[in-house]
Structures are given as C-alpha cells and as structure tokens.
Design an enzyme around this catalytic site. Structure first.
Site, PDB file in Angstrom:
ATOM      1  N   CYS A  11     -14.749 133.071   1.646  1.00  0.00           N
ATOM      2  CA  CYS A  11     -14.152 134.276   2.220  1.00  0.00           C
ATOM      3  C   CYS A  11     -14.306 134.288   3.741  1.00  0.00           C
ATOM      4  O   CYS A  11     -15.419 134.191   4.256  1.00  0.00           O
ATOM      5  CB  CYS A  11     -14.826 135.510   1.616  1.00  0.00           C
ATOM      6  SG  CYS A  11     -14.343 137.070   2.384  1.00  0.00           S
ATOM      7  N   GLY A  12     -13.201 134.447   4.446  1.00  0.00           N
ATOM      8  CA  GLY A  12     -13.228 134.481   5.904  1.00  0.00           C
ATOM      9  C   GLY A  12     -14.036 135.636   6.463  1.00  0.00           C
ATOM     10  O   GLY A  12     -14.781 135.471   7.441  1.00  0.00           O
TER      11      GLY A  12
END
Length: 114
Positions: A11-12
């Site tokens: 997840c960024g």
C-alpha cells in the site's frame, strides 16, 4: 517514544506513513504486517476507540466487498468480526503512539500523534 504501525507493504499510503515514522530516529518503531500478523478483536476495538472512530470508519472499501456486505453501516460487532476473519478489510495504516491512534489517510495525519 514508542510507535506501532499496522502496515501493508503493498500500500502506497502505508509505505508513505512508514517513511515518515522511519525519518524520526527518536521513535522506537514496531512494524506489524497485519495481513501476516492480524490484530486481535480486542486490539482492533482498542485502536478504533483510541482513534475516536467507529470500526465501520476503518473498513477498507477499495478492492473489497465491504460495501456490498453492508460493513460501512453495520454495528461494531459485525464489523470487528469481519475484520478478524478477513484482515484485508482493515483500512491501513493504523499507527499507535503514546499520544494516541490515527488512521493515517493521508499519511501526514501521523504527525498528530508524534
């Protein structure tokens, strides 16, 4: 100060929050990949309580069936049971410090508890 991040490396937003935390050398940082080591129901209850949000506000709707299952409007017990059974339903990242808990979306929200 101690800090714990419930992290998903895919997840960024989670990676960006982790970078903010890692840039603070004074932190005693614990990284928990919650898909591999899911929090207990009791821990989730405590995290959401300390963040001041209902569990349904911490449900991941992107790329899940949470909305179709009614989890965004469900009672706390239903949401928590679903999250424990399927940790991918937990929105990330959650960060806990001595100053509180935040769902760090956007990642800069972590500054509120540092």
């Amino acid at each position: 100060m101690k800090a714990t991040i419930w992290h998903n490396p895919e997840c960024g937003k989670s990676r960006a929050t982790l970078a903010i935390l890692e840039a603070r050398p004074e932190l005693d940082l614990t990284v928990v990949e919650y898909l591999k080591q899911p929090p207990t129901r009791e821990k989730l209850t405590q995290l959401y309580r300390d963040a001041g949000i209902a569990p349904r506000e911490g449900v991941r709707t992107f790329k899940t069936d949470a909305e179709e299952r009614g989890l965004t409007t469900a009672e706390d017990d239903v949401v928590l049971d679903a999250m424990v059974a399927e940790p991918r339903l937990i929105e990330r990242p959650l960060v806990e410090t001595d100053k509180g808990v935040r769902l760090c979306r956007p990642p800069e929200r972590v500054e509120e508890i540092l």
